[in-house]
Design an enzyme around this catalytic site. Structure first.
Site, mmCIF file in Angstrom:
data_model
loop_
_atom_site.group_PDB
_atom_site.id
_atom_site.type_symbol
_atom_site.label_atom_id
_atom_site.label_comp_id
_atom_site.label_asym_id
_atom_site.label_seq_id
_atom_site.Cartn_x
_atom_site.Cartn_y
_atom_site.Cartn_z
ATOM 1 C CG ASN A 197 -0.440 -0.083 2.495
ATOM 2 O OD1 ASN A 197 0.724 -0.455 2.641
ATOM 3 N ND2 ASN A 197 -1.208 0.243 3.509
ATOM 4 N N GLY B 72 2.033 -5.590 7.612
ATOM 5 C CA GLY B 72 1.022 -6.293 6.832
ATOM 6 C C GLY B 72 -0.124 -6.743 7.711
ATOM 7 C CD GLU C 244 4.975 -0.412 12.774
ATOM 8 O OE1 GLU C 244 3.800 -0.075 13.015
ATOM 9 O OE2 GLU C 244 5.951 0.076 13.362
ATOM 10 C CG LEU C 245 0.574 -6.615 12.745
ATOM 11 C CD1 LEU C 245 0.115 -7.729 13.653
ATOM 12 C CD2 LEU C 245 1.280 -7.195 11.515
ATOM 13 C CB CYS D 283 -2.046 0.530 8.596
ATOM 14 S SG CYS D 283 -0.710 1.696 8.484
HETATM 15 P P1 NAP Z 1 -0.451 -9.208 3.823
HETATM 16 O O1 NAP Z 1 -1.257 -10.118 3.009
HETATM 17 O O2 NAP Z 1 -0.118 -9.585 5.201
HETATM 18 O O3 NAP Z 1 0.858 -8.892 2.990
HETATM 19 C C1 NAP Z 1 1.947 -8.175 3.540
HETATM 20 C C2 NAP Z 1 3.228 -8.888 3.180
HETATM 21 O O4 NAP Z 1 3.292 -10.130 3.882
HETATM 22 C C3 NAP Z 1 3.349 -9.245 1.707
HETATM 23 O O5 NAP Z 1 4.687 -9.129 1.311
HETATM 24 C C4 NAP Z 1 2.903 -10.693 1.672
HETATM 25 O O6 NAP Z 1 3.368 -11.407 0.564
HETATM 26 C C5 NAP Z 1 3.540 -11.194 2.947
HETATM 27 N N1 NAP Z 1 2.978 -12.408 3.507
HETATM 28 C C6 NAP Z 1 1.695 -12.810 3.526
HETATM 29 N N2 NAP Z 1 1.585 -13.962 4.226
HETATM 30 C C7 NAP Z 1 2.838 -14.297 4.653
HETATM 31 C C8 NAP Z 1 3.374 -15.383 5.419
HETATM 32 N N3 NAP Z 1 2.616 -16.352 5.897
HETATM 33 N N4 NAP Z 1 4.708 -15.384 5.645
HETATM 34 C C9 NAP Z 1 5.502 -14.414 5.176
HETATM 35 N N5 NAP Z 1 5.039 -13.372 4.443
HETATM 36 C C10 NAP Z 1 3.731 -13.303 4.197
HETATM 37 O O7 NAP Z 1 -1.111 -7.787 3.959
HETATM 38 P P2 NAP Z 1 -1.999 -7.029 2.914
HETATM 39 O O8 NAP Z 1 -3.400 -7.465 3.138
HETATM 40 O O9 NAP Z 1 -1.433 -7.099 1.560
HETATM 41 O O10 NAP Z 1 -1.748 -5.519 3.484
HETATM 42 C C11 NAP Z 1 -2.632 -4.845 4.184
HETATM 43 C C12 NAP Z 1 -2.484 -4.988 5.689
HETATM 44 O O11 NAP Z 1 -1.280 -4.372 6.127
HETATM 45 C C13 NAP Z 1 -3.592 -4.226 6.380
HETATM 46 O O12 NAP Z 1 -4.052 -4.921 7.503
HETATM 47 C C14 NAP Z 1 -2.915 -2.944 6.812
HETATM 48 O O13 NAP Z 1 -3.557 -2.269 7.854
HETATM 49 C C15 NAP Z 1 -1.545 -3.426 7.148
HETATM 50 N N6 NAP Z 1 -0.582 -2.319 7.115
HETATM 51 C C16 NAP Z 1 -0.048 -1.895 8.284
HETATM 52 C C17 NAP Z 1 0.830 -0.823 8.303
HETATM 53 C C18 NAP Z 1 1.451 -0.338 9.580
HETATM 54 O O14 NAP Z 1 2.458 0.365 9.522
HETATM 55 N N7 NAP Z 1 0.916 -0.688 10.743
HETATM 56 C C19 NAP Z 1 1.178 -0.203 7.109
HETATM 57 C C20 NAP Z 1 0.615 -0.656 5.927
HETATM 58 C C21 NAP Z 1 -0.257 -1.735 5.955
HETATM 59 P P3 NAP Z 1 2.434 -11.680 -0.712
HETATM 60 O O15 NAP Z 1 2.129 -10.363 -1.305
HETATM 61 O O16 NAP Z 1 3.309 -12.521 -1.562
HETATM 62 O O17 NAP Z 1 1.220 -12.388 -0.196
#
Ligand code: NAP
Length: 456
Positions: A132, A207, A229-230, A263
């Site tokens: 994002n 993520g 950072e979730l 997020c």
């Molecule tokens: P996501 O599915 O968790 O993806 C984030 C990263 O994690 C991607 O590189 C993804 O790879 C990887 N990933 C997924 N499952 C994994 C596993 N089991 N082991 C290792 N890596 C893994 O998150 P998203 O849905 O794309 O992103 C949105 C989320 O991030 C939202 O909840 C948002 O609030 C949060 N976020 C938090 C912040 C913060 O600073 N707190 C900032 C931005 C976003 P792939 O793409 O290959 O699946």
């Protein structure tokens, strides 16, 4: 996951990328580990900081090119992509200018003698990052770790491989040695194997909770530090004495920026009953003005969601919320388009037994709650599994400060949306994760805070 660039404006495949092999991973680990044991990482910080200065300059001079790559790859409005590149340059420069001070020895008073804490790198860090903010998320990890001397291996989200490559290329061009930052197109299982490797000493993930839990448990299993950072379900509280015009304008920005995929976006609007009707009227008017369209077109004010999957997830969440009793006040469905557009949407009358009450909606969907007083606002704000950021609008700063202290989140802004700056710590509590990025706190997450005592 397959690493591909698909333009979310029209769902056209632009390019597919090959995954890295286990042999590539081993070569990366060897190189990064050699760098960690070299004079570059262990010696004077003066060798490393010029890379960050140069990187800041390069980010600025390549702003337009980088912004277009991000917009085409994940749908961010072009002006917002440019701003993202700018803040990346600020973060690089901030650590270039301040890291030496942050990592200087800190003296401790003790009867045991002369005592101080030194800050040393700890080794390779595995970073897993989301799409994002496809550059900003990377610089938040790169800048402090490069300054500290920790080599980083990065697994970026599979839908932004072009951003991942462009960033890695600039880091090299800025003069970082091989191994300081390595981008790998790898699977979750390969990430897990890297975390288990004894040469790796930490894992940083931004993520979802699911990914965070997988990465942090693997790190814990192998006794390694992690930061998470979730997600968030941030409140945007509008008290009865708020400057309503400002609250509406800022609230719209807080919910719709990056098509709502932030997020720290304002997701739950908690409005005092005295101003609720007026707020909702003005807020709805502002949502009505939104112009969906090509994110490369400067006049567009709402771009597409990042992927087809994201659109499907959000559509399901909104339908379910309505089925379970929420009132659809405005919008509510995907826009009739070949891209991943979802109408700006406002939901009201969400009760605690509605799954929407606790869920994060990652898109342009605002939930509006009406409360009788500050205590009810606070109770609602804290009735969340998340604890990332939040905003309070009031003309009475003391009243807002009192509430800010009692909100269970890592960040609260008064009369502004939850924002970010290089010099301010960023992070949350509860299921929003742990640890901090940015500021002086961010650079201390992955360093050995080593105590030395000289007995007199
Ligand atoms: P996501 O599915 O968790 O993806 C984030 C990263 O994690 C991607 O590189 C993804 O790879 C990887 N990933 C997924 N499952 C994994 C596993 N089991 N082991 C290792 N890596 C893994 O998150 P998203 O849905 O794309 O992103 C949105 C989320 O991030 C939202 O909840 C948002 O609030 C949060 N976020 C938090 C912040 C913060 O600073 N707190 C900032 C931005 C976003 P792939 O793409 O290959 O699946």
């Amino acid at each position: 996951m397959a690493y591909q660039t698909v333009n979310p404006f029209n769902n056209q495949l632009i390019k597919a990328y090959s995954n890295h092999s286990d042999a590539d991973i081993e070569a990366t680990l060897r190189q990064a580990d050699a760098l960690y044991h070299s004079e570059w990482a262990k010696g004077s910080i003066d060798q490393r900081l010029p890379v960050l200065h140069k990187l800041a300059d390069l980010l600025e001079s390549h702003q337009e090119e980088l912004a277009k790559i991000a917009t085409q790859e994940m749908g961010k409005l072009i002006a917002q992509s440019r701003s993202e590149v700018q803040i990346c340059a600020q973060i690089a420069r901030y650590y270039a200018d301040n890291a030496e001070k942050f990592l200087a020895p800190v003296k401790y008073d003790t009867e045991l003698g002369d005592a101080w804490v030194e800050h040393h790198p700890i080794g390779i860090i595995m970073a897993v990052e989301p799409w994002n903010f496809p550059y900003y998320q990377l610089i938040r990890v790169l800048a402090p770790n490069l300054a500290a001397g920790n080599p980083v291996i990065c697994k970026h989200a599979s839908i932004v491989p072009h951003c991942a490559e462009a960033f890695a290329h600039l880091v090299r061009e800025a003069g970082a040695p091989e191994g300081a930052w390595t981008n790998l197109f790898i699977s979750s299982d390969q990430v897990s194997a890297i975390i288990a490797d004894p040469r790796v000493q930490g894992a940083a993930l931004t993520g979802s909770e699911k990914a965070g839990s997988a990465v942090a448990s693997q790190a814990a299993k192998h006794i390694k530090k992690s930061t998470l950072e979730l997600g968030g379900n941030d409140v945007f509280i509008v008290l009865d004495d708020a400057d309503l015009e400002k609250a509406v304008k800022t609230g719209v920005q807080a919910r719709l920026a990056n098509a709502g995929q932030v997020c720290t976006a304002a997701k739950r609007f908690i409005v005092h009953q005295k101003v609720a009707d007026q707020f909702l009227r003005q807020f709805t008017d502002a949502f009505q003005q939104v112009k969906m369209g090509d994110p490369l077109d400067e006049s567009t004010t709402l771009g597409p969601l990042s992927s087809k999957d994201a659109l499907e997830t959000l559509s399901k969440q909104v339908s379910e919320a309505v089925q379970k009793g929420a009132k659809l006040h405005f919008g509510g469905k995907p826009a009739n388009s070949e891209g991943n557009f979802f109408e700006p949407t406002i939901l009201t009358h969400i009760t605690r037994d509605n799954p929407a009450y606790f869920e994060e909606f990652f898109g342009p969907v605002a939930q509006v709650y009406v409360v009788q007083d500050d205590e009810e606002a606070l109770r609602l704000a804290n009735d969340s599994h998340y604890g990332l950021g939040g905003a309070i609008f009031s003309r009475d700063i003391e009243r807002a400060k009192g509430l800010a202290s009692r909100i269970e989140t890592g960040m609260v802004y008064i009369n502004w949306l939850t924002d970010t700056a290089a010099e301010l710590p960023f992070g949350g509590v509860k299921r929003s994760g742990f640890g901090r990025e940015l500021s002086d706190l961010g650079i201390k997450e992955f360093v050995n805070q080593k105590l030395v005592v000289v007995r007199q």
